[in-house]
Design a protein around this motif. Structure first.
Motif, mmCIF file in Angstrom:
data_model
loop_
_atom_site.group_PDB
_atom_site.id
_atom_site.type_symbol
_atom_site.label_atom_id
_atom_site.label_comp_id
_atom_site.label_asym_id
_atom_site.label_seq_id
_atom_site.Cartn_x
_atom_site.Cartn_y
_atom_site.Cartn_z
ATOM 1 N N ARG B 20 0.909 -1.197 0.047
ATOM 2 C CA ARG B 20 -0.143 0.109 0.036
ATOM 3 C C ARG B 20 0.789 1.208 -0.083
ATOM 4 O O ARG B 20 2.044 1.005 0.157
ATOM 5 C CB ARG B 20 -0.728 -0.166 1.258
ATOM 6 N N THR B 21 0.185 2.182 -0.247
ATOM 7 C CA THR B 21 0.996 3.741 -0.055
ATOM 8 C C THR B 21 0.576 4.351 1.209
ATOM 9 O O THR B 21 -0.415 4.136 1.724
ATOM 10 C CB THR B 21 0.714 4.469 -1.221
ATOM 11 N N SER B 24 -2.650 5.958 2.099
ATOM 12 C CA SER B 24 -4.021 5.032 2.119
ATOM 13 C C SER B 24 -4.115 4.561 3.640
ATOM 14 O O SER B 24 -5.182 4.068 4.213
ATOM 15 C CB SER B 24 -3.797 3.930 1.354
ATOM 16 N N ARG B 89 5.884 3.481 -0.413
ATOM 17 C CA ARG B 89 5.111 2.355 -0.179
ATOM 18 C C ARG B 89 5.420 1.433 1.204
ATOM 19 O O ARG B 89 6.417 1.817 1.564
ATOM 20 C CB ARG B 89 5.761 1.266 -1.560
#
Ligand SMILES: Nc1nc2c(ncn2[C@@H]2O[C@H](COP(=O)(O)OP(=O)(O)O)[C@@H](O)[C@H]2O)c(=O)[nH]1
Lengths: 739, 95
Positions: B20-21, B24, B89
């Motif tokens: 995910r980044t 988020s 990331r």
């Protein structure tokens, strides 16, 4: 090589140069001030607007030149500040390479601060490490073994508390001995792929005939696409090929070329700091609970609004008594000097209306500047400024500004001068440039008298106080409503500067020191008076001369003649003679006002106003309004006095003056197609107000923009705003006529 | 490989699914930094500030208007915009 033979202290020709280097907010300025006292000199680096602070450090019998480099996080030369650091450290562009680098590190955040040191180790310049803020580190339970750190880094380490002056004499001694017996930082072991890439890059560039790069410079070119060293390479295509192939080999060994440099440095620092830093238990973080309140959605916003309200109120209202005092002083000085020069009216007017009024016009800004920088220093030093920027960033980010633009723009509602100066707190050059250009659009307090005069005369009697209030309120937002979209346009389509990520470090909350705050106020105030002040004064004298000359004596004679002829109709010969002998008589006053008015009409500026009146004709301005508007370019607040003179009422009118209001209401066109119609119709009145809202009628702002950016941007801002103002006034008049 | 040794692994294919980044994450979430988007000129800057693989970040709060966000990294409180958070990331989950 014998270190002593090289020692810069032994050189008799030049003083050794010592540069302070470090991240922002480490206490570098505090330390610099402590070391140099007030023996410092602030200038700009040649050709750019980065501030260059240098000073003299005296230790024992010798003196050392101390240079305070702009704070930066790494050698990645993105901003101008960082470029200067790179140029100075590389001894490029005619800068003298420092003999010693003194790194100021924040002991509470050692690893991040050491990144810059680690990068600089490649340069091979003798160095000295200062661990500052040791008191805060101790409070946070961080213990640092300075001896071990010194051994690992290969250079001396000194502990200080800059705010209290602790460790200062040790630091001075360490600087002297480091100059006598220099030691350089131990280099970081680069992985194979990096050294290879560097080697290939250097060899490749040499083959292509470009200038030779050192290992340190090659590393910068490799990791930093904007590197200043890359700019020096003539063959860009060859350079790109070489860099690309080096990146490929870095990627092949599993590293991201974008972040590889930092990753390698940090891994190195991880092992270097092992056993050096000891954090006892969980770090006591006092600011978490304060943040929970100050950054809370509801409470944080309310506190933010209250803080900003206080800042604004003090700028807007509390500065008034001080400004009145300066005004009083100015007129006292004028009254005092005036009689001595009455034999030479031109000189009298030059000294009183040109020079003294000009000096007063410079000093008048000082209260607001000092008050604003008091608050800025306070907000910065307590650590609240970064939080405030965090809270409001979103309001500005869409148009290319950022959260730090808030305070400068807010202050510009009082006055654009301190507002523009306050943009120094923006580190992103693009956001700073945009904020500076937008600041003069904010409705400053000098525009208020014009609004009050026109709204009070034309809108309130017709539409009642509610509408009048609404218009006044709306006028304050015309500039802002236009400025933000303009900023967006400028940023999206015209500015070629790279946008920087907006990253804020939330500093620990601190108790500010008065010493620091007053130093900031003194520094800014002095700088304003000495640098911008001279330009503003020159403007003032220039405009004075345009309003005074040519001053043909026949103007006075003719006006008197026609006045006497007029007066003869209503008064007897004796009455007139008596009245003229008594300077306080009504007739004499009317005559004086007429003569003043005739002189303005005949002055260079008056003639110019008449000549360019056709330009303002589409906005419905007659020559009187045009001259009034033109003569208020140096400072918009003079418009009321100028109108007083033009309408034969003398300069002593204010925005509440009934005489002025009734004259304006009755003013009719005396010639042209609209002959006999009133000049001040509603569209004209609204047009004038919009003109004042958008126009850069402030020589001091032009001067300060030129000082903060350069003359080209100042000219851009001046002509751009004037053009917009004209357009706004024309549009309103033309649309208004159709309705 | 050197990258693995240094704790940074550039995945060419594969594990992107569980990645995910930073933008988020929700408030309170903790995650480990996995890497920074390649070929991004901001990468160097973010990495110099300490956003490097292997370190833990925790999202402490969002600004009242949702952007920027504030994170804790190595005991430092840092605020960054979502646009910048997007290039980082992360792996690992919620609290
Ligand atoms: N507790 C503590 N605070 C310090 C020390 N030195 C500087 N400060 C504070 O750190 C802040 C930043 O200092 P400044 O000199 O402006 O930092 P610069 O940005 O590096 O020039 C100010 O609020 C100072 O009062 C120190 O030794 N201890």
């Amino acid at each position: 090589m014998n270190a002593l033979a090289e020692s810069p202290l032994k050189k008799t020709t030049a003083r050794p140069l010592v540069a302070l280097v470090g991240n922002p907010n480490t206490g570098k300025s505090t330390l610099f001030n402590r070391l140099t006292g007030l023996r410092q000199h602030i200038a700009n680096y040649p050709g750019i607007t980065v501030e260059k602070k240098s000073g003299l450090l005296r230790v024992g019998g010798s003196s050392i030149d101390l240079l305070d480099l702009p704070g930066c996080y790494s050698l990645t030369a993105v901003s101008k500040d960082e470029r200067v650091v790179m140029d100075v450290l590389g001894g490029r562009r005619g800068f003298q390479k420092p003999d010693l680098l003194v790194f100021i590190l924040d002991a509470t955040n050692l690893k991040r601060n050491l990144l810059l040191v680690s990068q600089c180790s490649e340069l091979g310049i003798p160095a000295l490490i200062v661990l500052n803020q040791c008191d805060a580190a101790k409070r946070n339970g961080i213990r640092i073994d300075a001896d071990l750190l010194s051994k690992r880094l290969g250079v001396p380490v000194v502990k200080t508390v800059a705010t209290r002056g602790q460790g200062l004499s040790e630091l001075k001694d360490a600087i002297v001995s480091a100059l006598e017996l220099p030691s350089v930082l131990s280099r970081i072991p680069w992985p194979e792929c990096i050294t290879q890439g560097c080697g290939l890059l250097r060899a490749g560039l040499q083959n292509s005939g470009s200038s030779e790069l050192s290992q340190a410079e090659a590393l910068r070119v490799l990791f930093d696409s904007d590197s200043v060293f890359a700019c020096g390479v003539s063959d860009k295509i060859c350079l790109k090929k070489l860099v690309d192939s080096a990146h490929r080999s870095i990627r092949d060994s599993g590293l991201n070329p974008g972040s590889a440099e930092a990753v390698i440095h940090y891994r190195h620092l991880d092992s270097l700091l092992e056993g050096v830093v000891e954090a006892s238990g969980p770090i006591a973080r006092s600011h978490d609970s304060i943040d929970a309140l100050l950054l809370n959605r509801v409470w944080g916003t309310l506190i933010f609004l209250s803080v900003m309200y206080v800042v604004f109120q003090s700028l807007y209202s509390w500065s008034a008594p001080l400004m009145d005092l300066i005004d009083l002083g100015t007129s006292a000085a004028q009254d005092f000097i005036s009689p001595f020069l009455s034999s030479t009216p031109a000189l009298q007017s030059l000294v009183c209306d040109g020079i003294i009024a000009g000096v007063g016009g410079v000093l008048i800004f000082l209260p607001q500047i000092l008050i604003l920088f008091f608050f800025i220093a306070l907000l910065e030093d307590t650590g609240y400024m970064a939080r405030a920027a965090f809270l409001v960033d979103k309001l500005f980010s869409w148009c290319g500004l950022n959260g730090r633009s808030f305070v400068p723009l807010l202050s510009s509602y009082a006055c654009a001068i301190p507002g523009v100066m306050a943009t120094r707190t923006l580190s992103d050059p693009k956001a700073r440039l945009t904020t500076i250009l937008m600041a003069p659009f904010m409705s400053c307090s000098a525009r208020l008298p014009v609004y009050i005069l026109l709204i009070g005369t034309f809108i309130e009697p017709l539409y009642g106080p509610l509408v009048a209030g609404g218009v006044l309120f709306a006028m304050h937002f015309v500039g802002l409503a236009l400025a933000l979209p303009l900023a967006w346009l400028l940023n999206t389509f015209f500015l070629k500067i790279k946008t920087q990520p907006f990253i804020l470090e939330m500093p620990d909350y601190r108790v500010p020191t008065l010493r620091n705050i007053f130093h900031r106020m003194w520094e800014r105030g002095r700088e304003f008076v000495l640098r911008a002040g001279t330009v503003i004064l020159a403007f003032s004298v220039l405009i004075w001369s345009l309003l005074y000359f040519p001053r043909d004596p026949s103007v006075e004679e003719q006006t008197t003649q026609s006045f006497l002829r007029e007066a003869a109709a209503n008064h007897s010969e004796v009455e007139i003679q008596d009245a003229l002998k008594n300077p306080a008589s009504e007739l004499n006053q009317v005559l004086t006002h007429r003569i003043d008015s005739a002189y303005i009409e005949q002055s260079y500026l008056g003639r110019f106003g008449k000549a360019v009146q056709p330009v303002f004709d589409p906005a419905g301005f007659d020559w009187k309004i045009t001259v009034g508007v033109l003569s208020s370019f140096p400072a918009r607040e003079v418009i009321i006095a100028t109108m007083g003179i033009i309408y034969n009422l003398g300069a002593d009118v204010d925005e509440g003056s009934d005489d002025l209001r009734s004259v304006l209401l009755n003013e009719k066109w005396t010639s042209g197609p609209r002959k006999g119609e009133p000049v001040f119709t509603l569209p004209v009145v609204l047009g004038i107000m919009v003109f004042f809202a958008l126009c850069m009628q402030c020589g001091a702002t032009v001067a300060i923009i030129a000082r903060e950016l350069n003359w080209r941007w100042a000219a851009f801002s001046f002509f751009g705003m004037t053009g917009l103002a004209w357009l706004g006034a024309v549009l309103i008049y033309q649309i208004g006529r159709l309705i | 490989m050197l990258g693995v040794m240094l704790g940074e692994f550039e995945s060419q294919n594969g594990i992107a699914a569980c990645t995910r980044t930073l933008d988020s994450l929700r408030v309170g979430d903790c995650a480990e930094i996995e890497g920074i988007a390649t070929d991004c000129d901001r990468a160097n800057r973010m990495a110099s500030l300490g956003f490097i693989p292997g370190r833990m970040v925790r999202v402490t709060r969002f600004a009242p208007l949702g952007d920027p966000i504030s994170v804790q990294l190595e005991g430092q409180e840092i605020s960054l915009r979502r646009a910048e958070a997007r290039i980082i990331r992360v792996k690992g989950g919620a609290e």
